[in-house]
Design a protein around this motif. Structure first.
Motif, short mmCIF file in Angstrom:
data_model
loop_
_atom_site.label_atom_id
_atom_site.label_comp_id
_atom_site.label_asym_id
_atom_site.label_seq_id
_atom_site.Cartn_x
_atom_site.Cartn_y
_atom_site.Cartn_z
N ASP A 199 0.83 -1.21 0.00
CA ASP A 199 0.00 0.00 0.00
C ASP A 199 0.87 1.26 0.00
OD1 ASP A 199 -2.07 -1.76 0.13
OD2 ASP A 199 -2.37 -1.55 2.30
N TYR A 200 1.91 1.21 0.81
CA TYR A 200 2.80 2.37 0.92
C TYR A 200 3.44 2.69 -0.43
CZ TYR A 200 6.99 5.00 2.31
OH TYR A 200 7.99 5.92 2.41
N ALA A 220 2.51 1.71 -3.42
CA ALA A 220 1.51 2.07 -4.42
C ALA A 220 1.07 3.52 -4.23
CB ALA A 220 0.30 1.14 -4.32
N ALA A 221 0.87 3.90 -2.98
CA ALA A 221 0.45 5.28 -2.70
C ALA A 221 1.54 6.27 -3.10
CB ALA A 221 0.12 5.43 -1.21
N ALA A 222 2.79 5.87 -2.89
CA ALA A 222 3.90 6.76 -3.21
C ALA A 222 4.19 6.77 -4.71
CB ALA A 222 5.14 6.34 -2.44
#
Lengths: 339, 339
Positions: free
Chosen positions: B132-133, B135-137
């Motif tokens: 998630d981290y 992908a978000a970044a």
DNA sequence: CTCGCCGGTCGAACCGGTTCGATGAACGTA
DNA sequence: TACGTTCATCGAACCGGTTCGACCGGCGAG
């Protein structure tokens, strides 16, 4: 997001931000707090490349990875894992370099391009081109394992000579008089791998010392080779009642080979050696062996290297480990002799 | 030794040297030769940090190393080895990041400090904070293993569901009707490790499909836990005649436990599973198992990642592998039933 | 013969940090 | 009150590459 942007938002100069971050000059509490607030808000992290360029330090250690095509062992994995963790504890990352050819190619990338502050070498040979290269270049490094003339380098190593001697001693005490050594592969031995050579030396000396008749055998690094070598051992000396192995990858094969030749462990045949604890516990009966303290070795390697980086002129330090032989179930009294 | 020095000695400007090296503008053969001669003479290598700073590319891939304290398996070692080699083939190095906590800490170093161009994650959980981290970044990454909703990420994975199903199918064909699954540890299962969960799903479905009665068991990642779980299996269903294991580290213990309970392999009890070929061959009798193609998976991971770096907008690509079950010696016909 | 184009090269700006020397304000002391 | 310190901060140079725009000479076309 760079240091200039932080400085602008905090209303100070770039150098002030830098000093606030590094603490190398005093900064007023108020300014420091303001800068920190901006940093937290923007989740700023300084660029590693820029920092490396200007400071000359990468905060990265290099590890020359075992040559391609070699069968990796658990020992190596544990080294890597403990290196990474120990390095992380000191704020360092670990960069892996593929060893191609004699390993100097990968080193060039690490050293000449200045990707790392120091290097860790493993799978050391008695006469090792990589060690010579680094020493000549004056580049900081430590080795896991040691070269033939190790006085001027920094290293952590297992005392294979002493460990093999312990195994032979243990077997001799149990009454065994005809013992075999299962060494590493011919390829590695020929290449001059120190563990293979020192094991051989230790074995021969120990046999002489304890009045034991020994045969020595090179063995490929897999189960099939281990199975195979049992036949060779029993041809070389059919009266053999015990073996010492420094080849952990062959261990399962050794057990199978012994079973195939009708030797029960430990009633008919005793097995000892040097191995990662995981393998020693995986076989049945569990292996009486000196457990390789791979995690400790990795940690020590990092400590030695960082020590060297901090004080380049300190005299070389070495750590030679001799873990005790864990008595498990694979070695017992020698069977009654047929003579 | 920097590019300015090379330029001075070759009698050209710094930019000319740079273009000669990169080939991004045409340089006359004479000039190019002169520059190359100086470079060869001085054994010049451009600084990685300077290059990274100005070009924005590090020529390095990040690998988030399995969390501390976990027992490393051979599979992981093979991943790392093949990643390093594959990356080297494309001119990339591999940087290891220690995973502390949920793994985001180490990632921060890699991503926020821009130490690497892309990242490879392994030991994936169905719901993975690291994924998630990243992908978000918007940071380029691939996973070895896949999350619960993997459509939008790039990954290479084993089809555990299908592989476990193959094992059950094989056992059912041999006449087994009561089969156990030896899964990974409770800790890993609770943490949501995808392999543990998909194995369980596959097992339950396959049991239903083939009319087999199955029991499932979590098992720690070492030999002692494997030995222990055999007792639990035989308590849960004393009529169990076969097991499927996805826990390669426990394998030796499973064999020992079966022997301790008087079950001969394969006459009384059949064993199948998923494991690195090395472990499958180390036990006696050799394990009938789907061999994890770890080397191929590492290579594919690098290829997927470099593909992503080259064409960031291309749609996500996945590779799901289903290696065949290698028929070795640990599985045989079900023993005659006592009913 | 002149103009335009192109291959080859140069100079300068830039990437994002670190660090040194200078500066100014506040403060204690003679 | 004048002066020397100390503390906090700033500006500029520097690390070693890459890259953009400009420039120059030679050549082909008109």
């Amino acid at each position: 997001m760079n240091i200039g942007e932080i400085a602008r938002r905090a209303g100070v100069s770039r150098s002030t931000v830098s000093y606030a971050l590094s603490g190398k000059r005093s900064i007023s509490p108020a300014t420091r707090a303001r800068i920190q607030a901006v940093i937290d808000e923007l989740d700023y992290q300084p660029s590693a490349a820029a920092r490396a360029l200007s400071s000359g330090q990468t905060q990265t250690l290099g590890l020359v990875f075992p040559p391609a095509g070699s069968h990796y062992t658990d020992m190596q994995l544990d080294f890597i894992g403990s290196l990474v963790e120990a390095a992380a504890g000191f704020g360092y990352d670990v960069l892996l370099a593929a060893a191609v050819g004699d390993g100097r190619q990968g080193l060039r990338r690490l050293v000449a391009e200045r990707r790392v502050d120091g290097a860790v070498l493993m799978e050391i040979r008695l006469d090792d081109a990589r060690v010579d290269y680094l020493a000549a270049a004056g580049f900081p490094f430590v080795t896991i394992g040691r070269v033939g003339e190790p006085e001027h380098t920094r290293w952590v190593d297992l005392d294979y000579t002493a460990l093999v001697r312990s195994c032979v001693s243990h077997l001799a005490q149990l009454g065994h008089r005809r013992v075999a050594l299962v060494n590493r592969s011919e390829r590695l031995f020929r290449a001059g791998y120190e563990s293979a050579h020192r094991s051989l030396t230790g074995f021969e000396r120990a046999c002489a010392e304890y009045g034991v008749v020994g045969t020595t055998h090179l063995c490929g690094d897999d189960a099939a080779a281990g199975e195979d070598v049992i036949g060779r051992i029993l041809v070389a000396d059919p009266a053999t009642t015990a073996l010492v192995t420094v080849n952990e990858a062959a261990l399962g094969g050794l057990y199978r080979g012994l079973a195939a030749h009708g030797r029960r462990i430990p009633q008919d045949f005793s097995v000892t050696g040097i191995a990662a604890g995981r393998w020693a516990a995986a076989v049945t009966p569990q292996l009486t062996a000196a457990d390789v303290p791979a995690v400790e070795m990795g940690r020590v390697a990092v400590e030695l290297l960082l020590e060297l980086l901090a004080t380049p002129d300190a005299p070389p330090r070495h750590v030679l480990l001799t873990p005790p032989v864990s008595l498990r179930a694979s070695a017992g009294p020698a069977p009654a002799s047929d003579d």
